[in-house]
Design a protein around this motif. Structure first.
Motif: not given
Ligand SMILES: [Fe+2]
Ligand SMILES: [Fe+2]
Length: 306
Positions: A45, A172, A175-179, A183, A186, A189-190
């Motif tokens: 994270k 989440q 987390i999913m937006r932070d490249e 993975p 992410r 989370s998505r």
């Protein structure tokens, strides 16, 4: 027993959610590549959302240790997600037990249980994959959760669901937006964010209905019960055992985290949506709100009259 006649307005929400579930659901066993290797050195994270960020203890960690701690913190929150989903499943089963099985509300509750079964399996596999060291809540949390799932009615069940689901959802989404992040975390989370949005809609609809049915005395008792639940759930969101992964003393590190303004802000930001909803509905109000304010959970919302 719920009848179709008296459940019609809420049934429309449940019917829409049921249709959406049929169209957009994931199977994490298939949709996640569990054999893919983890990215070496990636954070779980964002650094500024780690519990020790900005403290001398954080400054004393190497870059590799910070990444490891962030992964373990993600694993611990994921483990608390399993704990909470099991409690929710128990409550939803009791809800469906008393409902008309031909109603969309009962059928959506069963759909949600099926979603949570897949989520908890996905979470368990993710914790295993990252070598997470925390799998269980505290002894108190374990016992409180058993009682919560077995006895509470719809008001506490759905307000508790909203609180924990919004808390996890907010974290989440970041987390999913932070490249730059791992993975696997992410993707988990998505998947969770997409399906939880429906759960939150259902819980809001049920909570509004349940809250309207209570008189002033019951409402005040429920405010205190929800306050206790929010404090326990927030405490369980991060098990202090995570600190042993980087050689820190769990007691000392927890003490530092508890007084870390960055960590307090992270929890307040993640709790904001649920807190605003409860305040709008009058569920957060009066003396119990002072307890939440002291715990920092109202830090991200406008101050309202008690
Ligand atoms: Fe879930
Ligand atoms: Fe959920």
């Amino acid at each position: 027993m719920t009848t179709n006649a008296d459940s019609a307005p809420s049934d429309r929400v449940a019917e829409r959610l049921q249709r959406s579930s049929a169209k957009h659901s994931y199977d994490p066993d298939v949709d996640i590549d569990w054999d893919a290797p983890l990215v070496d050195g990636a954070y779980g994270k964002p650094a500024h959302r780690c519990s020790l960020y900005g403290t001398p203890l954080w400054e004393g960690l190497s870059e590799r240790q910070r990444a490891e701690l962030s992964m373990q913190e993600l694993g611990a929150s994921t483990a608390s997600g399993v704990w909470f989903e099991l409690i929710l499943m128990q409550g939803l089963t009791r809800y469906a037990y008393s409902a008309d099985p031909t109603s969309h509300r009962a059928q959506y509750a069963l759909t949600e249980i099926a979603d949570e079964c897949r989520h908890s399996t996905m979470f368990g596999k993710a914790i295993d994959k990252i070598d997470g060291i925390v799998h269980r809540p505290s002894r108190f949390g374990h016992r409180a959760g058993k009682l919560f799932g077995a006895v509470v009615g719809p008001t506490l069940l759905f307000s508790g669901a909203i609180y924990v689901e919004e808390l996890a959802d907010a974290m989440q989404r970041e987390i999913m937006r932070d490249e730059s992040l791992q993975p696997l975390g992410r993707m988990v989370s998505r998947i969770h964010v997409l399906e939880e949005a429906r759960h939150i809609s259902f819980a809001k609809d049920e909570l509004e209905r349940a809250w309207r049915s209570h008189g002033p005395l019951a409402r005040e008792a429920l405010r205190w019960a929800l306050t206790g639940m929010m404090l326990v759930a927030t405490e369980e969101f991060l098990h202090p055992k995570v600190y042993t992964s980087v050689g820190l003393d769990p007691r000392e590190a927890k003490r530092v985290a508890d007084s870390n303004p960055h960590w307090r802000q992270a929890k307040a930001d993640w709790a904001r949506k649920a807190v605003e909803l409860f305040a709008d509905m009058g569920i957060i109000r009066g003396p119990s709100s002072a307890v939440l304010r002291r715990a920092g959970l109202l830090d991200s919302v406008q101050r309202r009259p008690a």
